[in-house]
Design an enzyme around this catalytic site. Structure first.
Site, PDB file in Angstrom:
ATOM      1  CB  CYS A  72       6.756   1.254   3.982  1.00  0.00           C
ATOM      2  SG  CYS A  72       5.787   0.363   5.220  1.00  0.00           S
ATOM      3  CB  THR A  74       2.863  -3.817   4.501  1.00  0.00           C
ATOM      4  OG1 THR A  74       3.912  -3.483   5.420  1.00  0.00           O
ATOM      5  CG2 THR A  74       3.294  -4.984   3.613  1.00  0.00           C
ATOM      6  CG  HIS A 105     -12.830   6.025  18.775  1.00  0.00           C
ATOM      7  ND1 HIS A 105     -13.540   4.856  18.884  1.00  0.00           N
ATOM      8  CD2 HIS A 105     -13.745   6.993  18.533  1.00  0.00           C
ATOM      9  CE1 HIS A 105     -14.837   5.090  18.720  1.00  0.00           C
ATOM     10  NE2 HIS A 105     -14.984   6.392  18.489  1.00  0.00           N
TER      11      HIS A 105
END
Ligand code: RB5
Length: 154
Positions: A72, A74, A105
């Site tokens: 999108c 951001t 992780h």
């Protein structure tokens, strides 16, 4: 481990209007490396990012080994929305190191990018790093932390 032909990873990809052009560019660049399923949007006409975050997240959950890519303006709206789908770990990143860590992780299945934040090259680098990485199983602490997050969904 991928369930898809030739060892290629299936990637469900989606964007809103702000991410549409970057989505098309990434499909073009990576179409020989992954099997994309384009979940829209299909133009730069204004639309609502949660619709596409939900569609991609649900498909990723139903396809073992598949990944998601959401774009999108951001990357933030997409990541907030995708993380509301139980079982999804979506990471919004702006560079390759975080994209790699999101898999090693955090065992993220979905990468979120901001088309108004990073350009095509950084986006491509980040996506490639995400694709090439996998959960680090050499140390049980990562799995333990992922299990703690799963507990939070109960
Ligand atoms: C659309 O203008 C914009 O709000 C959206 O693409 C995204 O950046 C939201 O997080």
């Amino acid at each position: 481990m991928s369930d898809f032909p030739k060892g290629l990873t299936k990637v469900f990809i989606g964007s809103d209007h702000a991410g549409f052009e970057l989505k098309q560019k990434l499909i073009e660049r990576f179409q020989k490396l992954v099997i994309f399923e384009d979940c829209g949007t299909n133009s730069t006409e204004s639309c609502d990012y949660p619709v596409f975050a939900k569609a991609v997240s649900e498909k990723v959950l139903k396809s073992p080994g598949a990944l998601g890519l959401l774009i999108c303006g951001t990357g933030i709206g997409m990541s907030i929305a995708a993380n509301k789908v139980k079982g999804i770990r979506a990471a919004c990143v702006s560079e390759a190191f975080s994209a790699k860590m999101a898999r090693e992780h955090n065992d993220a299945q979905i990468l979120c990018l901001g088309a108004r934040v990073i350009g095509e090259e950084k986006a491509a680098e980040s996506f490639k790093a995400f694709l090439d990485a996998k959960l680090d199983t050499t140390n049980p602490r990562h799995q333990r932390r992922i299990e703690l997050m799963k507990e939070m969904e109960k």
